[in-house]
Design a protein around this motif. Structure first.
Motif, PDB file in Angstrom:
ATOM      1  N   GLN A 209     -18.261  -5.892 -18.272  1.00 46.48           N
ATOM      2  CA  GLN A 209     -19.229  -6.601 -17.488  1.00 46.48           C
ATOM      3  C   GLN A 209     -20.244  -7.309 -18.529  1.00 46.48           C
ATOM      4  O   GLN A 209     -20.771  -8.316 -18.319  1.00 46.48           O
ATOM      5  CB  GLN A 209     -19.848  -6.055 -16.363  1.00 46.48           C
ATOM      6  N   THR A 212     -18.013 -10.737 -19.923  1.00 46.14           N
ATOM      7  CA  THR A 212     -17.875 -11.723 -19.066  1.00 46.14           C
ATOM      8  C   THR A 212     -18.404 -11.333 -17.875  1.00 46.14           C
ATOM      9  O   THR A 212     -18.375 -10.384 -17.246  1.00 46.14           O
ATOM     10  CB  THR A 212     -16.408 -12.274 -19.029  1.00 46.14           C
ATOM     11  N   ALA A 213     -18.791 -12.519 -17.093  1.00 49.05           N
ATOM     12  CA  ALA A 213     -19.203 -12.469 -15.642  1.00 49.05           C
ATOM     13  C   ALA A 213     -18.223 -12.789 -14.814  1.00 49.05           C
ATOM     14  O   ALA A 213     -18.356 -12.753 -13.302  1.00 49.05           O
ATOM     15  CB  ALA A 213     -20.574 -13.402 -15.429  1.00 49.05           C
ATOM     16  N   SER A 218     -13.109 -10.051 -15.913  1.00 46.65           N
ATOM     17  CA  SER A 218     -13.752  -8.686 -15.970  1.00 46.65           C
ATOM     18  C   SER A 218     -13.172  -7.444 -15.438  1.00 46.65           C
ATOM     19  O   SER A 218     -13.147  -6.409 -16.140  1.00 46.65           O
ATOM     20  CB  SER A 218     -15.232  -8.755 -15.680  1.00 46.65           C
TER      21      SER A 218
END
Length: 279
Positions: A209, A212-213, A218
């Motif tokens: 997390q 990357t969102a 993720s």
């Protein structure tokens, strides 16, 4: 290393546990329930010790205590800051009491329990093919149910108030998720121990997390990171005299630190100047 059947089974079991922990842990971290997940992992210790004390299989103790603790935590509403504080208080109380019960059970038991260390930190050595198959069956079942509720659970985890307003059964999903988390923890703790399974639940998910969102990417990264640190830990433990748990947690922690450091460096990098240069 691959010539030994016990190492082959260790890698098989480790891979199954890592995938399950990586996926379940991703939702756990997203929902800010790491403390609850830690409690579900820890209560497997008094469950196994209590089962040995009354003369039944440790598996029954793991599942009984983990699932019961999951239902107790799920009984506390999570809407609003006041409710979050109430949940933390309940979780902390349950964890402290059951840890004390675990040490009491080990003190009362008169036979060969295998030691407190083995219950807390587990061992990948001596895993049978039957154990790997049972572990695989439980993990597949847990992940199948999670896949079925994944989209509404994600919605309820990101914005529970809006989800409830749209008719999503937020409370039911929360309870079901905690039961799944308890089942996955109970099964994995029999091999990893009650402390190592939490490391696999929280650190790969937190690392993914931080990188990357995007939910799908993720989630996949969380499972891949968990598998990677488990494999690296098994290899390092095979070629050294030090315990597996140390290597797995160290590799996982190193990955999290690197991810956070990379994110901070990216945010501090100055923005590029316009094509025409400074005004």
């Amino acid at each position: 290393m691959w010539a030994f059947p016990f190492m082959v089974n260790a890698f098989r079991a480790g891979t199954v546990i890592a995938v399950g922990a990586g996926v379940m842990g991703w939702f756990m971290v997203l929902r800010r329930q790491s403390f609850a997940g830690h409690t579900l992992a820890v209560v497997g210790f008094p469950g196994a010790a209590g089962a040995a004390l009354v003369g039944i299989g440790a598996t029954y103790g793991y599942f009984a205590f983990c699932l019961t603790a999951a239902l107790v935590v799920a009984a506390v509403p999570r809407a609003g800051r006041e409710s979050e504080g109430r949940e933390a208080a309940v979780v902390g109380t349950v964890q402290a009491f059951l840890l004390a019960c675990g040490f009491l059970f080990t003190a009362l038991y008169k036979g060969l329990l295998g030691g407190v260390t083995s219950l807390l930190f587990g061992s990948f050595l001596g895993i049978t093919t039957t154990q790997v198959l049972v572990l695989l069956g439980v993990t597949v079942l847990v992940l199948a149910v999670l896949a079925a509720i994944g989209r509404p659970l994600l919605f309820a985890s990101v914005d529970p108030d809006v989800a409830a307003g749209r008719g999503v059964p937020v409370r039911l999903l929360s309870t079901l998720f905690l039961v799944l988390l308890g089942a996955a923890t109970a099964e994995a703790s029999q091999i990893t121990g009650t402390l190592l399974v939490f490391a696999l639940l929280v650190m790969p998910a937190a690392t993914a997390q931080a990188l990357t969102a995007r939910p799908v990417l993720s989630l996949a990264l969380s499972a891949l990171i968990a598998v990677a640190v488990t494999w690296l830990g098994l290899i390092a433990a095979y070629y050294s005299p030090y315990p597996l748990g140390f290597y797995v947690t160290t590799f996982a922690f190193a990955g999290y630190v690197l991810a956070r450091a990379g994110g901070l460096a990216g945010r501090r990098r100055p923005a590029p100047l316009p094509a025409g240069g400074p005004a």
